[in-house]
Design an enzyme around this catalytic site. Structure first.
Site, PDB file in Angstrom:
ATOM      1  N   GLY A   1      -7.102   4.293   1.768  1.00 53.35           N
ATOM      2  CA  GLY A   1      -5.719   4.771   2.665  1.00 53.35           C
ATOM      3  C   GLY A   1      -5.498   3.906   3.683  1.00 53.35           C
ATOM      4  O   GLY A   1      -5.517   4.092   4.831  1.00 53.35           O
TER       5      GLY A   1
ATOM      6  N   SER B   1      -2.157   1.524   3.359  1.00 52.97           N
ATOM      7  CA  SER B   1      -0.530   1.490   3.416  1.00 52.97           C
ATOM      8  C   SER B   1       0.217   2.610   3.429  1.00 52.97           C
ATOM      9  O   SER B   1      -0.421   3.992   3.268  1.00 52.97           O
ATOM     10  CB  SER B   1      -0.130   0.951   1.802  1.00 52.97           C
TER      11      SER B   1
ATOM     12  N   GLU C   1     -12.749 -10.923   1.715  1.00 54.97           N
ATOM     13  CA  GLU C   1     -12.778 -10.192   0.453  1.00 54.97           C
ATOM     14  C   GLU C   1     -11.232 -10.548  -0.589  1.00 54.97           C
ATOM     15  O   GLU C   1     -11.481 -10.703  -1.555  1.00 54.97           O
ATOM     16  CB  GLU C   1     -12.599  -8.649   0.635  1.00 54.97           C
TER      17      GLU C   1
END
Lengths: 330, 397
Positions: free
Chosen positions: B133, B135, B250
């Protein structure tokens, strides 16, 4: 080579200084003498033949600087010949810069002779390696059963020659040695293209930051930034692919070297073309040397048969043969 | 069928774990999950969770996580070896990649020990599926503009606001939620991370259908959602700062298998066409040159991925260089998808099942590929990062 206390990158500064000296040297023998004095011609040749006996990755920064510095000498060919003829007298002569030599990259001769081409600086050297139809190669001596004819050449620094061979004699390489030489050539050509591309990108980025239009440097415009960013991606793609091809962890070194070279040809030309575009009208002038990089990249593609190699790539795809099961290579 | 670990012996960094992974995948991938076969029904979330739990049991997932949290404690080189084999296998993408590649590493970096022991094994065992959660309608590429508000009360944090493009939210049990404690003007300050249970009262998840026909995308609304203090990850500010560090790594390493999956897709297209007299000419003659270009691009992409992994192993920072493989991969794959779509559009109407399978796969890849130059930073954002942070161009300001 892990016990060496120097890394391939340690050669960059020396190489750059030698390339700068070569740029003002009088002729090819003078340039080869400078390269030999710094040990660069024999970097891959065994120590017994007067070379440094280093692995392929040590030649990469040297040729990168040669590509960036518009070196007008067949350094890649010299390095490879001095390595391939290990143990034969001619290796020491080439590694030491005493015999000027090059390679006719395109075409093969039969037992009786023939015509081969795309020999960089072939009209200015003493010996030329010529490939034969049986997969072997022979180092012929010009003026002794072989003649060189300067050719129309896109490349300005290393004009190509056509070689006509009538008497086939000279030191030879067997088919395995030829295969190893061609494999190494793919990676080393990519290193030349990497250097040329780095220099083209640097010139474009510098120009874009100096040239002011509408009150702002060109580099403040997003359209220009994105052009330069794509050139940067292309340069880093070449660099990383060379690194992968030379890595001990690479699963498929033969396919990786081939893809590195084929990709570098397209990417290198892309960088030079776009550097010309970023320079606007200036980019189209003879004095701005970007066209020299472009000519070089296109000529290297022809010498390394990039277009034909794409057919090999497709044949391998169609054969369903796993790239990872490729034969080990010398 | 073997359920024992494919990696029974912990291998050293120098010995490849690839062959063991290959053997396990060959023996265990169910036909119903094969993306190179014609499927009557899509696998359910339960099917996929079952498969991914088995992958974990076999040691093919979470290889770099510490053993205390359900991982194998191996290095990045082993992860690369396994990723190659996963890529070469025509199996579905993970339904929990947010858990495995984003939430997990962030929890490992900023979570308390009890949170790690609670959350991390549940991710690998597929007991928890995570969504992200981050954007919001007015904070997409410019994440610092997010508005979802978290207020501290006696009962815990009370969250109000809205998220969008929350992939997989409707299937998830946990949400890695980013909210702010202060006002929008604080930008990067006052951001706080939570591990929110998606069944908490006041959480309203609505699916959005995407152009590939899927309903993975969601909007998530938060109406006075109460989150207990113990579900906060790190302290306010600290959580987000650590998360961005994790994110930069990542971004460069997630879905490390993709070059090899890309190669599997190309090989599937070429071999299926070549095996059929009606379509052989398409790959042998008509599109041979373009397909060779795709193959070369896949090798170049491997150059980015493998060099980057080597660089991380050597302890180097990746920083903005993570943009290079993302940009190269997304565009190369999109170009392949366009070419593949044209090739399969020329299949004869009485096509065999293998051809129908490859056509369906390529059509799906084509539609999904439209998102690849948008998510994880659009092409334009990546080009901007390269121009500003790698080339450091004069912005004229």
């Amino acid at each position: 080579m892990s016990d060496l206390d120097f890394s391939p990158e340690d050669f960059s500064d020396t190489a750059r200084a030698v390339m700068e000296a070569c740029a003002t040297a009088a002729d090819l023998p003078a340039r080869i003498a400078l390269l030999a004095e710094a040990g660069l011609t024999g970097i891959l040749a065994p120590e017994d033949d007067g070379g440094m006996g280093l692995a392929l990755d040590y030649a990469v920064p040297v040729l990168r600087e040669a590509g960036a510095g518009f070196l007008a000498a067949p350094l890649l060919e010299t390095m490879l010949l001095a390595r391939a003829f290990a143990g034969q007298d001619v290796a020491a002569e080439i590694a030491g810069g005493k015999t000027l030599a090059t390679i006719a990259w395109v075409g093969e001769i039969s037992g009786q002779g023939g015509v081969v081409g795309r020999a960089p600086l072939g009209a200015e050297v003493a010996s030329v390696l010529v490939f034969r139809t049986d997969g072997t190669a022979v180092l012929v001596t010009l003026g002794d059963g072989a003649e060189a004819q300067a050719d129309d050449s896109l490349d300005l620094e290393r004009p190509e020659a056509t070689i006509t061979v009538k008497d086939v004699n000279g030191p030879t390489l067997d088919a395995t040695q030829v295969k190893a030489l061609l494999h190494a050539a793919q990676i080393l050509r990519s290193a030349l293209i990497l250097g040329a591309s780095e220099d083209a990108l640097k010139r474009a980025a510098d120009y874009a930051q100096e040239r002011v239009q509408f009150g702002k440097p060109l580099s403040a415009y997003q359209a220009v930034q994105h052009h330069l960013a794509r050139q940067c991606l292309a340069v880093e793609t070449i660099r990383n692919s060379i690194a992968r091809s030379l890595s001990a962890h690479c699963e498929t070194p033969v396919a990786a070297a081939r893809a590195t070279f084929v990709g570098s040809c397209d990417l290198g030309a892309f960088v030079a073309e776009n550097a010309i575009q970023v320079h606007g009208g200036m980019g189209f002038t003879w004095d701005v040397p970007l066209h020299r990089h472009l000519r070089f990249a296109r000529t290297l593609a022809a010498q390394g048969k990039a277009a034909e190699l794409k057919e090999d790539v497709m044949q391998q795809l169609l054969s369903g043969q796993d790239k990872e099961k490729e034969p080990a290579h010398g | 069928m073997t359920q024992t670990s494919a990696l029974a012996v912990a291998p050293s960094e120098t010995r490849s774990v690839g062959p063991q992974a290959r053997a396990w995948l060959d023996a265990n991938l169910p036909d119903a999950l094969r993306e190179d076969m014609l499927q009557d029904n899509k696998p359910t979330v339960a099917d996929l969770c079952d498969w991914e739990a088995r992958l974990h049991k076999a040691g093919l997932v979470g290889s770099t996580w510490p053993e205390a949290y359900g991982g194998r404690g191996l290095g990045l080189r082993a992860h690369l070896d396994i990723s190659r084999e996963i890529g070469r296998t025509p199996m579905p993408e993970s339904v929990n990649s947010i858990g495995k590649e984003l939430a997990g590493p962030i929890i490992m970096a900023v979570g308390r020990e009890d949170q790690k022991l609670d959350y991390l094994p549940a991710i690998l065992e597929m007991r928890d599926i995570w969504c992200q959660g981050f954007s919001e309608p007015n904070a997409g590429s410019d994440l610092a503009g997010l508005r979802t508000k978290a207020e501290k009360t006696a009962d815990g944090w009370v969250v109000n606001g809205q998220k969008i493009w929350t992939s997989g939210a409707s299937k998830s049990s946990r949400c890695l939620l980013l909210a702010r404690t202060g006002s929008v003007e604080d930008r990067h300050r006052g951001l706080v991370l939570f591990a929110l249970r998606t069944d908490t009262p006041g959480v309203d998840i609505r699916e959005i259908q995407s152009i590939d026909g899927e309903r993975s995308f969601c909007e998530v609304f938060f109406n006075n959602v109460v989150i207990p203090e113990e579900d906060m990850l790190g302290s306010p500010d600290e959580g987000w700062a650590a998360a961005t560090r994790v994110l930069s790594i990542e971004r460069a390493t997630n879905r490390m298998h993709r070059s090899w999956r890309f190669e599997n897709q190309l090989n599937h297209l070429v071999s299926a066409c070549a095996a059929n007299p009606a379509t052989r000419k398409l790959v042998e003659v008509d599109y041979a040159r373009q397909l060779a270009d795709v193959s070369v691009n896949i090798d170049l992409l491997k150059g980015h991925v493998e060099t980057l992994v080597g660089s991380l192993i050597d302890g180097n920072e990746i920083g903005p260089r993570g943009s290079l493989p993302k940009l190269f991969w997304s565009e190369a794959h999109q170009n392949f998808a366009t070419l593949a779509l044209e090739i399969v559009s020329r299949f004869p109407p009485d096509m065999s099942d293998p051809l129908r399978a490859v056509r369906r796969r390529m059509e799906d890849i084509y539609m999904k590929a439209r998102a690849e130059t948008i998510y994880a930073g659009t092409t334009e954002i990546q080009l901007g990062i390269i121009a500003k942070r790698i080339l450091k161009l004069n912005q004229g300001k």
